[in-house]
Design a protein around this motif. Structure first.
Motif, short mmCIF file in Angstrom:
data_model
loop_
_atom_site.label_atom_id
_atom_site.label_comp_id
_atom_site.label_asym_id
_atom_site.label_seq_id
_atom_site.Cartn_x
_atom_site.Cartn_y
_atom_site.Cartn_z
N THR A 42 0.79 -1.36 0.09
CA THR A 42 0.00 0.14 -0.27
C THR A 42 0.96 1.43 -0.08
O THR A 42 0.64 2.25 -0.94
CB THR A 42 -1.05 0.04 1.09
OG1 THR A 42 -1.77 -1.20 1.32
CG2 THR A 42 -1.80 1.49 1.35
N TYR B 127 2.29 1.68 -3.47
CA TYR B 127 1.37 2.31 -4.31
C TYR B 127 1.20 3.87 -4.36
O TYR B 127 1.02 4.59 -5.09
CB TYR B 127 -0.08 1.55 -4.25
CG TYR B 127 -0.09 0.29 -4.96
CD1 TYR B 127 0.16 0.28 -6.36
CD2 TYR B 127 -0.05 -0.88 -4.48
CE1 TYR B 127 -0.20 -1.01 -7.01
CE2 TYR B 127 -0.15 -2.17 -5.21
CZ TYR B 127 -0.13 -2.24 -6.66
OH TYR B 127 -0.11 -3.09 -7.20
N LEU C 120 -7.27 3.93 -2.91
CA LEU C 120 -5.81 4.22 -2.53
C LEU C 120 -6.01 5.98 -2.14
O LEU C 120 -5.59 6.36 -0.99
CB LEU C 120 -4.82 4.19 -3.55
CG LEU C 120 -4.28 2.92 -3.65
CD1 LEU C 120 -3.39 2.98 -4.84
CD2 LEU C 120 -3.63 2.46 -2.34
#
Length: 330
Positions: A224, A227, A274
């Motif tokens: 995560t 990203y 995100l």
């Protein structure tokens, strides 16, 4: 016209991989296949001793391994250069921290000689630092058969992992298609996995478990935090994929179109999550701009995103769009 004088081109893109590279090269350095296989090792401006290792193998196997050195530009630039240089009928990527099962590689080359399809798929294995393995294979009814891309996708029920980098070997002329756009850096492997499928007519499943995919280093770009740190690269990937699909959708078979559509929808849903999970004024502005882009470019993708849920029941994108509420702030 695309000309070949080899059966298979293997490209190994390299950037600062001195710790892994010898294992990778040793797994494919089989001189008995030098008339059938070429290995293009593309050094993407490494600053460690990767080039020295490449030079040693190229010197030892001059008819098999070709060393190519270029300025740093990213994974995708290595692949695009190798496609231009490739002399093989088929084209396979081997990342420089992964390796082939050498016994399976021997079987693969032998079986590949019998094929004349656009795409070859093979089982593969994921392995981590502790040696735990996860195998990805195909049902027996699919193996050793030639399929149309449409019938195959229908049979696998649109599973995305089937077309992973580790599984695919393309006919090189498919990749030479000027309509395919592969990005330069982060997430360009997704372009490579997805876009060429639009030009594939036939595929064949071979039984040999060829590829070992090393997952221990994934935190760099696919955690995560990874990203988030490359979120603009991920957005640019989505823009390429959406534009590609929008341009090509009318010419796609129903099952292939549904597969590509579902892949893009999943990727877009992930991007919204995100941005909303790390919400601030800058990310909100970027997400709003991207949302308007989708609405303008492909209304079907835009509307289907309203159905995307978290915890199976909460349509988080719909709530954000129409009520200006970010559920990730609660």
């Amino acid at each position: 016209m695309f000309l070949t004088n080899k059966l298979l081109t293997i490209v190994i893109p390299v950037y600062n991989m001195e710790a892994y590279l010898e294992k990778t090269l040793s797994s494919v350095a089989l001189p008995e296949y030098e008339d059938k296989v070429e290995i293009l090792v593309v050094n993407d401006g490494s600053s460690d001793s990767s080039q020295n290792i490449i030079n040693q193998y190229a010197k030892k196997y001059p008819r098999l391994i070709r060393a190519i050195h270029k300025d740093n530009g990213g994974w995708g630039t290595c692949i695009k250069l190798a496609i231009k240089e490739a002399q093989g009928k088929y084209f396979k990527v081997l990342d420089s921290d992964d390796w082939f099962n050498t016994t399976a590689f021997t079987e693969f080359v032998h079986l590949l000689e019998e094929q004349d399809v656009d795409l070859i798929l093979t089982p593969y294995t994921e392995i981590n630092d502790t040696g735990d393995e996860k195998h990805f294979s195909f049902s027996k009814k699919l193996i050793n058969k030639t399929w149309s891309i449409s019938q195959f996708i229908k049979n696998i029920k649109y599973k995305n992992s089937i077309f992973a980098l580790a599984a695919i070997t393309y006919r090189t002329s498919i990749l030479s298609n000027e309509n395919i756009t592969i990005g330069d850096k982060y997430y360009s492997d997704i372009d490579y996995d997805l876009q060429p499928l639009a030009f594939v007519k036939t595929l064949h499943i071979l039984p040999c478990c060829l590829y070992f995919y090393y997952r221990a280093r994934e935190a760099q770009s696919t955690s995560t935090d990874g990203y988030i740190s490359h979120i603009d690269d991920y957005k640019n990937l989505l823009i390429r994929e959406i534009q590609f699909f929008t341009d090509k959708q009318k010419s796609l078979d129903h099952h292939l179109k549904k597969h590509i559509f579902n892949c893009i929808l999943r990727q877009c849903k992930f991007y919204y999550k995100l941005c909303m999970s790390r919400s601030n004024k800058i990310q909100t502005k970027k997400l709003t701009s991207f949302d308007k882009y989708i609405q303008k470019t492909n209304l079907k993708i835009y509307l289907n995103l309203n159905l995307s849920c978290v915890k199976k029941i909460i349509p988080f994108i719909f709530i954000w769009r129409f009520f200006k509420i970010n559920i990730y702030n609660f």
